[in-house]
Every structure is written in structure tokens, then in C-alpha cells.
Design a protein around this motif. Structure first.
Motif, PDB file in Angstrom:
ATOM      1  N   SER A  27      70.911  48.619  70.730  1.00 40.04           N
ATOM      2  CA  SER A  27      69.770  47.961  69.765  1.00 40.04           C
ATOM      3  C   SER A  27      69.888  46.579  69.231  1.00 40.04           C
ATOM      4  O   SER A  27      69.095  45.471  69.324  1.00 40.04           O
ATOM      5  N   SER A  83      63.684  48.269  68.987  1.00 38.55           N
ATOM      6  CA  SER A  83      65.230  48.127  68.787  1.00 38.55           C
ATOM      7  C   SER A  83      65.486  49.115  67.647  1.00 38.55           C
ATOM      8  O   SER A  83      66.470  50.033  67.707  1.00 38.55           O
ATOM      9  N   LYS A 106      71.256  60.099  65.736  1.00 36.60           N
ATOM     10  CA  LYS A 106      71.216  58.730  65.295  1.00 36.60           C
ATOM     11  C   LYS A 106      72.707  58.656  64.970  1.00 36.60           C
ATOM     12  O   LYS A 106      73.232  58.502  63.950  1.00 36.60           O
ATOM     13  N   GLU A 113      62.516  51.250  66.151  1.00 36.78           N
ATOM     14  CA  GLU A 113      61.211  51.879  65.888  1.00 36.78           C
ATOM     15  C   GLU A 113      60.603  52.628  67.218  1.00 36.78           C
ATOM     16  O   GLU A 113      61.068  52.303  68.235  1.00 36.78           O
ATOM     17  N   ASN A 114      59.852  53.451  66.919  1.00 36.91           N
ATOM     18  CA  ASN A 114      59.169  54.091  68.086  1.00 36.91           C
ATOM     19  C   ASN A 114      57.820  53.177  68.320  1.00 36.91           C
ATOM     20  O   ASN A 114      57.563  52.387  67.415  1.00 36.91           O
ATOM     21  N   GLY A 148      61.719  60.015  66.000  1.00 38.87           N
ATOM     22  CA  GLY A 148      61.389  59.475  64.741  1.00 38.87           C
ATOM     23  C   GLY A 148      60.507  60.354  63.812  1.00 38.87           C
ATOM     24  O   GLY A 148      59.625  61.018  64.147  1.00 38.87           O
ATOM     25  N   ILE A 149      61.020  60.168  62.737  1.00 37.81           N
ATOM     26  CA  ILE A 149      59.996  61.035  61.459  1.00 37.81           C
ATOM     27  C   ILE A 149      58.729  60.195  61.226  1.00 37.81           C
ATOM     28  O   ILE A 149      57.883  60.959  60.870  1.00 37.81           O
ATOM     29  N   THR A 150      58.955  58.905  61.332  1.00 36.86           N
ATOM     30  CA  THR A 150      57.532  58.129  61.092  1.00 36.86           C
ATOM     31  C   THR A 150      56.681  58.649  62.329  1.00 36.86           C
ATOM     32  O   THR A 150      55.395  58.733  62.133  1.00 36.86           O
ATOM     33  N   ARG A 151      57.209  58.694  63.648  1.00 36.16           N
ATOM     34  CA  ARG A 151      56.465  58.822  64.683  1.00 36.16           C
ATOM     35  C   ARG A 151      55.658  60.315  64.544  1.00 36.16           C
ATOM     36  O   ARG A 151      54.562  60.472  64.827  1.00 36.16           O
ATOM     37  N   TYR A 163      74.013  51.957  68.402  1.00 38.25           N
ATOM     38  CA  TYR A 163      73.324  50.673  67.939  1.00 38.25           C
ATOM     39  C   TYR A 163      73.534  49.490  68.356  1.00 38.25           C
ATOM     40  O   TYR A 163      72.949  48.520  68.188  1.00 38.25           O
ATOM     41  N   THR A 205      56.617  52.348  64.838  1.00 37.12           N
ATOM     42  CA  THR A 205      56.516  53.275  63.641  1.00 37.12           C
ATOM     43  C   THR A 205      58.098  53.171  63.500  1.00 37.12           C
ATOM     44  O   THR A 205      58.896  53.320  64.258  1.00 37.12           O
ATOM     45  N   GLU A 241      61.181  52.581  73.205  1.00 36.51           N
ATOM     46  CA  GLU A 241      60.990  52.494  71.877  1.00 36.51           C
ATOM     47  C   GLU A 241      61.247  50.770  71.548  1.00 36.51           C
ATOM     48  O   GLU A 241      62.064  50.027  72.488  1.00 36.51           O
ATOM     49  N   THR A 249      61.263  53.859  59.896  1.00 39.15           N
ATOM     50  CA  THR A 249      61.284  54.008  58.303  1.00 39.15           C
ATOM     51  C   THR A 249      61.287  52.673  57.676  1.00 39.15           C
ATOM     52  O   THR A 249      60.711  52.370  56.784  1.00 39.15           O
ATOM     53  N   ARG A 294      67.384  51.306  77.239  1.00 39.06           N
ATOM     54  CA  ARG A 294      67.478  52.206  76.158  1.00 39.06           C
ATOM     55  C   ARG A 294      68.811  53.090  76.793  1.00 39.06           C
ATOM     56  O   ARG A 294      68.827  53.769  77.803  1.00 39.06           O
ATOM     57  N   HIS A 339      64.985  63.702  56.706  1.00 40.51           N
ATOM     58  CA  HIS A 339      66.191  62.889  57.145  1.00 40.51           C
ATOM     59  C   HIS A 339      67.445  63.430  57.051  1.00 40.51           C
ATOM     60  O   HIS A 339      68.230  63.368  57.967  1.00 40.51           O
ATOM     61  N   ARG A 395      67.786  65.694  60.035  1.00 41.18           N
ATOM     62  CA  ARG A 395      68.247  64.928  61.234  1.00 41.18           C
ATOM     63  C   ARG A 395      69.562  64.519  60.940  1.00 41.18           C
ATOM     64  O   ARG A 395      70.409  64.589  62.217  1.00 41.18           O
TER      65      ARG A 395
HETATM   66  N1  PMP Z   1      64.218  54.436  67.218  1.00 38.49           N
HETATM   67  C1  PMP Z   1      65.262  53.991  66.824  1.00 38.49           C
HETATM   68  C2  PMP Z   1      66.493  53.577  67.700  1.00 38.49           C
HETATM   69  C3  PMP Z   1      65.465  53.740  65.331  1.00 38.49           C
HETATM   70  O1  PMP Z   1      66.790  53.314  64.714  1.00 38.49           O
HETATM   71  C4  PMP Z   1      64.507  54.184  64.630  1.00 38.49           C
HETATM   72  C5  PMP Z   1      64.914  54.196  62.955  1.00 38.49           C
HETATM   73  N2  PMP Z   1      65.603  55.373  62.322  1.00 38.49           N
HETATM   74  C6  PMP Z   1      63.474  54.950  64.973  1.00 38.49           C
HETATM   75  C7  PMP Z   1      63.256  55.032  66.425  1.00 38.49           C
HETATM   76  C8  PMP Z   1      62.326  55.240  63.907  1.00 38.49           C
HETATM   77  O2  PMP Z   1      62.588  56.430  63.404  1.00 38.49           O
HETATM   78  P1  PMP Z   1      62.197  56.855  61.952  1.00 38.49           P
HETATM   79  O3  PMP Z   1      60.839  57.087  61.878  1.00 38.49           O
HETATM   80  O4  PMP Z   1      62.720  58.300  61.761  1.00 38.49           O
HETATM   81  O5  PMP Z   1      63.085  56.012  60.975  1.00 38.49           O
END
Ligand code: PMP
Length: 323
Positions: free
Chosen positions: A166, A194, A158, A196-197, A218-221, A163, A255, A192, A257, A147, A58, A61
Motif C-alpha cells: 500500500s 491503498s 489486516k 480503501e475499498n 472492509g467494514i465500511t464496504r 502494508y 470506502t 482496491e 475507516t 495488490r 473491528h 476482525r
Molecule cells: N483495504 C485496505 C488495504 C485497508 O487498509 C482498509 C482500511 N482498513 C480498507 C480496505 C477499508 O477497510 P475498512 O472499511 O474496514 O476500514
């Protein structure tokens, strides 16, 4: 716990939340010239330990996003990780938490530009309640908002200003009775959610939009792509995806955070698969929960324990190395 009780990190010092002010004319507030992160901490009750998930990734990034805004913080990623851990300890956070680092153009002056505007950097760590209850499955809708295109504002950074897109999509979705919005690219491919991926499972393949389709990387992605292949033996594909592939998928999940892995059971009033949470989604929900709680030894590289470590857990102390 009240915000005013918190100790935060602000411009090189630890300070009280309420003493860490920004001015009305702050550049980032007026022009959206900031970048931020969201980091989760998971409380493992039996171990009396708080684990931060992919902390270093994080902050790496964050610094990459800052670079796009021509901001070079004096702190290194390792130092920022250490400050985050220190905040957990100083605030005695022994519960699920959220950490919000933010870097923004802070000069109080009028004028749209990036060059020659001083920045502020702060980190706030606070108790967190879950965003979605992943056990029930979400109802989503395709948003009429697109998007942001990378050539309008860098989608893989980010950035705070991005946002608004979103927020528009999310509020429309909620006002129309859905839980979440899915945004398409200007070309009409699935990008994606709003915040999340998105993934689909179709005929045993796991598919997610590529990083060149204006998604946040995304880090979770990245975590889920790795887990699908390594733990579930599934074939994973990063490729552009059409809207109707969502409707015909066997499973869909988000997916991120904030949401972890969140299964989607309905899109635009069409049930996904049999309208129940699918096998791959529920296996990933369980796996992700166990990993974030520090229960799986083979994934300890992704979690950073914040509190003094008992020898029983076998995890190194977070002051020695930060993820
Ligand atoms: N897309 C957007 C627009 C986001 O805000 C997030 C949250 N950070 C994600 C995807 C997912 O990213 P991450 O898994 O790094 O939280």
C-alpha cells in the motif's frame, strides 16, 4: 495533545505511551508479523457524545487476523472493546479520534517463523484529523504495483507487513500528482485503493470487487453495501471488475475507516461521469456522516457511545453492550 500525554493499553495494563516500548529486535518490527485495526470515533457536539463506529466488528476482525498469525490473545473481543472505551474516558477524548489496536510477535530474537513467538497487544486512542476532504472529490491513478495475492500473504487479514505494498502504491500516486492509488490483482482485475475499498455506479447498479479478489474485507464496504440496498434502493453486485469499467463508470467512490465515503472524480486523467461528485456518492457521504455521528436511530446498532449517556439520546450505556 502530545503522544507522551496519552494513556494506552499495553499487555494487560494501562500505561503511559512513552513507557510502552518495543525493542529493536522485536519480531514484528523486523518481519512484519503483526496485525492491526483502525477504528474511528466521531464527536457529536450537541449530544456531547463520542461514538465509536462498528467497534465490535473491528475487534472481531483483529482476532481473525491474529489467528492467521497463530496468535491467541488472552483478551476476548468484548474485553478489547471495553478497553478501547476506557481509553477514551481516561484520555478525556472529546473530539474526532482514531483507535489503533495492534497485536504483534514481540519476542526479541532472530528467526523467521510464526510458531512459538510470544506476542504483545496494545491499543492507542488518539485525536484524529480527516484523511481526505471528501467534499472536493479525489483524483486517482491505477498503480503499477499489484495488490498482494492471497496465496502470497492473506489479503483478508489486516497484517502489518502487507502494508508495504500500500505504501509503495500510495507514494507513487502522490509523487505523480494524484491523491490515491488503485491496485489491480495479479489477474488484472480492480482490487482496491491503498487503504480503501472501491465501488462504481454504472447505469444505476452499484458494483464492488468480490472478497475473492484479494481485497481487505472492509467494514465500511459492508456498511455501504447494506445502505445502498436498504436506504437508496439500489441493486448491489459483488463481482470482478475490469480497469476500463472504472473509466466508463458514472460514479466511483472509495470506502474505508479513515476516508469514510470518498468520491473519486478523475482516474488517470479521465473525468468520471461529468467530473463532479455524483448523486449516489453524495447521498452516501451524507448518510454515512449522520450514521457515524449517531444521528440515525435505525443504525444505533453500529455505534457505541463512550461517555455517560444522557437519557435524551435513548442510547444504551456502552458498558452494557459494545458494538
Ligand atoms: N483495504 C485496505 C488495504 C485497508 O487498509 C482498509 C482500511 N482498513 C480498507 C480496505 C477499508 O477497510 P475498512 O472499511 O474496514 O476500514
Amino acid at each position: 495533545m502530545e503522544l507522551s500525554d496519552l494513556t494506552v493499553y499495553h499487555n494487560g495494563k494501562y500505561a503511559r505511551y512513552e513507557d510502552s516500548k518495543v525493542g529493536l529486535l522485536s519480531h514484528g518490527l523486523n518481519y512484519g508479523t503483526g496485525c492491526f485495526e483502525g477504528i474511528r470515533g466521531y464527536w457529536n457536539e450537541p449530544q456531547q457524545q463520542l461514538y465509536l463506529f462498528r467497534l465490535r466488528d473491528h475487534f472481531d476482525r483483529l482476532l481473525r487476523s491474529a489467528r492467521v498469525l497463530l496468535i491467541s490473545p488472552t483478551e476476548t473481543a468484548a474485553e478489547l472493546c471495553a478497553h478501547a472505551i476506557e481509553l477514551v474516558r481516561m484520555n478525556d477524548l472529546r473530539q474526532e479520534i482514531y483507535i489503533r489496536p495492534i497485536v504483534f510477535k514481540a519476542a526479541e530474537e532472530v528467526g523467521v517463523r510464526l510458531h512459538g513467538v510470544r506476542h504483545d497487544l496494545s491499543i492507542v486512542a488518539l485525536p484524529h484529523k480527516s484523511y481526505f476532504d471528501s467534499s472536493r472529490g479525489l483524483r486517482a491513478t491505477i498503480s503499477s504495483w499489484r495488490r498482494i495475492d492471497d496465496n502470497s500473504a492473506p489479503a483478508r487479514a489486516k497484517l502489518t507487513g502487507i502494508y508495504v505494498s500500500s505504501a509503495l502504491a500510495k507514494t507513487d500516486a502522490v509523487n505523480n500528482g494524484f491523491d490515491e492509488a488503485i491496485l489491480l490483482t495479479h489477474e488484472g482485475h480492480v482490487a482496491e485503493g491503498s487503504a480503501e475499498n472501491i465501488f462504481i455506479v454504472r447505469d444505476g447498479l452499484v458494483i464492488t470487487p468480490p472478497v475473492t479478489d484479494n481485497i481487505l474485507e472492509g467494514i465500511t464496504r459492508a456498511t455501504i453495501l447494506e445502505l445502498c440496498a436498504a436506504e437508496l434502493g439500489l441493486s448491489v453486485h459483488e463481482r470482478s471488475m475490469d480497469r476500463s469499467e472504472l473509466y466508463q463508470a458514472d460514479e466511483v467512490f472509495f470506502t474505508g475507516t479513515a476516508v469514510g465515503v470518498s468520491p473519486v472524480v478523475e482516474i488517470d486523467h479521465r473525468p468520471i461521469g461529468d467530473g463532479k461528485i455524483g448523486k449516489v456518492s453524495s447521498a452516501l457521504v451524507d448518510l454515512y456522516r449522520d450514521i457515524t455521528l449517531g444521528k440515525l436511530h435505525q443504525y444505533h446498532r453500529w455505534v457505541t457511545p463512550c461517555l455517560p449517556v444522557s437519557s435524551a439520546t435513548g442510547l444504551r450505556d456502552s458498558t452494557a453492550a459494545v458494538n
